[in-house]
Design a protein around this motif. Structure first.
Motif, PDB file in Angstrom:
ATOM      1  N   LEU A 285       5.243 126.516 109.270  1.00  0.00           N
ATOM      2  CA  LEU A 285       6.193 126.699 110.300  1.00  0.00           C
ATOM      3  C   LEU A 285       6.630 128.231 110.153  1.00  0.00           C
ATOM      4  O   LEU A 285       6.870 128.974 111.039  1.00  0.00           O
ATOM      5  N   PHE A 286       6.721 128.495 108.813  1.00  0.00           N
ATOM      6  CA  PHE A 286       7.022 130.081 108.326  1.00  0.00           C
ATOM      7  C   PHE A 286       5.762 130.562 107.647  1.00  0.00           C
ATOM      8  O   PHE A 286       5.818 130.638 106.399  1.00  0.00           O
ATOM      9  N   PRO A 287       4.791 130.989 108.241  1.00  0.00           N
ATOM     10  CA  PRO A 287       3.436 131.512 107.570  1.00  0.00           C
ATOM     11  C   PRO A 287       3.476 132.818 107.091  1.00  0.00           C
ATOM     12  O   PRO A 287       2.537 133.092 106.197  1.00  0.00           O
ATOM     13  N   ASN A 288       4.440 133.703 107.336  1.00  0.00           N
ATOM     14  CA  ASN A 288       4.705 135.118 106.873  1.00  0.00           C
ATOM     15  C   ASN A 288       5.292 135.319 105.640  1.00  0.00           C
ATOM     16  O   ASN A 288       6.302 134.660 105.559  1.00  0.00           O
ATOM     17  N   GLU A 289       5.082 136.165 104.753  1.00  0.00           N
ATOM     18  CA  GLU A 289       5.633 136.540 103.555  1.00  0.00           C
ATOM     19  C   GLU A 289       6.790 137.674 104.081  1.00  0.00           C
ATOM     20  O   GLU A 289       6.796 138.308 105.048  1.00  0.00           O
ATOM     21  N   ASN A 290       7.890 137.605 103.239  1.00  0.00           N
ATOM     22  CA  ASN A 290       9.086 138.337 103.430  1.00  0.00           C
ATOM     23  C   ASN A 290       8.835 139.690 102.698  1.00  0.00           C
ATOM     24  O   ASN A 290       9.418 139.989 101.824  1.00  0.00           O
ATOM     25  N   CYS A 291       8.074 140.595 103.332  1.00  0.00           N
ATOM     26  CA  CYS A 291       7.759 141.865 102.922  1.00  0.00           C
ATOM     27  C   CYS A 291       8.011 143.186 103.586  1.00  0.00           C
ATOM     28  O   CYS A 291       8.252 142.945 104.930  1.00  0.00           O
ATOM     29  N   PRO A 292       8.947 144.055 102.912  1.00  0.00           N
ATOM     30  CA  PRO A 292       9.353 145.201 103.732  1.00  0.00           C
ATOM     31  C   PRO A 292       8.042 146.205 104.213  1.00  0.00           C
ATOM     32  O   PRO A 292       7.029 145.809 104.148  1.00  0.00           O
ATOM     33  N   PRO A 293       8.469 146.622 105.373  1.00  0.00           N
ATOM     34  CA  PRO A 293       7.426 147.375 106.056  1.00  0.00           C
ATOM     35  C   PRO A 293       6.609 148.393 105.315  1.00  0.00           C
ATOM     36  O   PRO A 293       7.281 149.165 104.378  1.00  0.00           O
TER      37      PRO A 293
END
Length: 466
Positions: A285-293
């Protein structure tokens, strides 16, 4: 219709009750059949420090096995990748906690830091900016995302930390009693990747106890809509309304039920969002890591894609769905019953609906057709400016919050050795929580402040049996 009939009864009771300050006015009050069974037939008869950790009764053998596995994933710590513990690696790269149980200790509530520098234990900051995404959700901070993670794996710079200062607010009762409330003010210190967006909205969220979630999920949508009165057509000042949010799996807009602003549609998505935001664990459901640009997350070792399999996520969701609600204690005590009468008479039950019936379609059969006593309507209510975070969430405004369920509130001190209530833990007791109510609940708060000392004690005694 259900809500309007209930309000008529409460209004009539209120006329005859408020202003009556003699403590010997009460007649003997009878006990309602089954009222101690807060979770219906799934209720657990335990009031120890482990009270929130039992499975609902009547689960199948397969469900009990899944409950055990989900319990393990909930309680044990996740580690950064690569690790020999391949089923639990992939923590971060940014996170608030290493396990679900870090915030929901013994399946209970978190608490604010006791002093500057102490790691938050279940309190985090949500972030949002002006505008809405195509799915109706608020826009995140372009650098820090929807949540400030205050920890990072080895080799990564922490996104930031926060401090809390408190302002005193004094409330006065009709009998001269004074209570000093503590209003928190939040400041994000030393952001690790540059300044936050100007005008960023910061919304603190405290981890709640997780008993009875599946029973709330099992309520029919129409049951909740029958309680709603968004335009206050009956003129009583109560205008609860549902939130409508994005269901990721179905890719459609549905009614929200979970979270402090009812911003999640079901237990599984609530659990997956916590894995993502709180621990940096990806899921289907939430496949992306929480990384800054600008940061290459692909260069950081991870625990697979996704880091928690859908099968294991389902088991954690089942665990969270089937944690049993403890029985009401001392429910035959006349002072408790007087307190219940007061609770109804001053208007608390207009939003904290005492009794509801689950539907017959939930996939977990044990949760179907249950008469439950959660003391909530799962609707959004305007709680006034003192509680406002000024952060919209789908349809929820900056002053609206979902009515929290009250079952289990009397066992928080037993389980968690503390009683921090409201969305950010600012209330240190049930009485302080009542005094923070405003907006649609202002009349109930004012009625409470007019009660005699004994009537207030009875009401609090009743709530501490839930």
């Amino acid at each position: 219709m259900i809500k309007k009939c209930l309000k008529v009864v409460l209004f009539i009771t209120l006329i005859s009750f408020v202003g009556c300050q003699k403590d010997d006015d009460y007649e003997t009050i009878s006990v309602e059949s089954g009222e101690e069974l807060l979770g219906g037939s799934t209720t657990v008869f335990n009031a120890s420090e482990e009270a929130f950790g039992f499975a609902a009764s009547q689960l199948t053998f397969e469900e009990r096995a899944a409950f055990g596995t989900g319990n393990s994933f909930f309680r044990q710590s996740w580690v950064s990748a690569p690790a020999s513990t391949t089923a639990r690696d992939g923590l971060g790269p940014f996170f608030n906690a290493v396990a679900c149980a870090s915030c929901h200790f013994k399946d209970g509530r978190g608490r604010p830091p006791s002093f500057d520098g102490e790691t938050a234990r279940g309190l985090l900051l949500r972030l949002s900016t002006d505008g809405f995404a195509s799915d109706g959700s608020t826009l995140p901070d372009p650098i820090y995302g929807h949540q400030l993670q205050d920890n990072a794996i080895l080799g990564q710079t922490v996104k930031g930390n926060f401090t809390i200062t408190y302002q005193d607010i004094t409330e006065y009762f009709a009998d001269g009693t004074q209570v000093v409330l503590k209003k928190p003010v939040y400041n994000i210190a030393t952001p690790g990747y540059g300044n936050l967006t100007s005008g960023i909205r910061i919304s603190p969220r405290l981890a709640n106890q997780i008993i009875g979630l599946g029973l709330l999920e099992a309520l029919e949508e129409q049951t909740l809509l029958n309680l709603a009165d968004p335009n206050d057509m009956d003129g009583d000042g109560i205008s609860g309304r549902p939130n409508y949010v994005h269901d990721i799996a179905k890719n459609k807009t549905v009614m929200g039920r979970f979270g402090w602003k009812a911003n999640q549609p079901n237990v599984k998505q609530q659990v997956a969002a916590a894995f993502s935001g709180d621990m940096g664990i990806t899921s289907v459901l939430f496949p992306n890591e929480n990384c800054p640009p600008g940061m290459d997350c692909d260069a950081i070792p991870n625990g697979g894609s996704p880091e928690i399999t859908d099968s294991n996520l389902d088991k954690v969701a089942l665990y969270a769905s089937t944690l049993a609600v403890p029985v009401q204690r001392d429910f035959k005590n006349q002072n408790v019953l007087k307190g219940k009468k007061t609770f109804n008479a001053i208007g608390c039950a207009n939003c904290h609906i005492p009794k509801l019936q689950t539907g017959n379609t939930h996939p977990i059969v044990a949760l179907r057709n249950q008469t439950i006593r959660p003391y909530t309507d799962l609707l959004l209510h305007d709680m006034g400016n003192d509680l406002a975070d000024n952060a919209p969430d789908f349809l929820a405004s900056g002053t609206e919050w979902r009515t929290p369920a009250l079952w289990g509130i009397g066992l928080l001190n037993t389980v968690n050795k503390s009683t921090f209530l409201m969305h950010d833990g600012r209330a240190r007791s049930i009485e302080e929580a009542i005094l923070w109510h405003g907006g649609e609940a202002q009349v109930s708060k004012s009625n409470y402040k007019k009660l005699s000392l004994q009537n207030r004690k009875d009401l609090l005694q009743f709530m501490n049996t839930l």
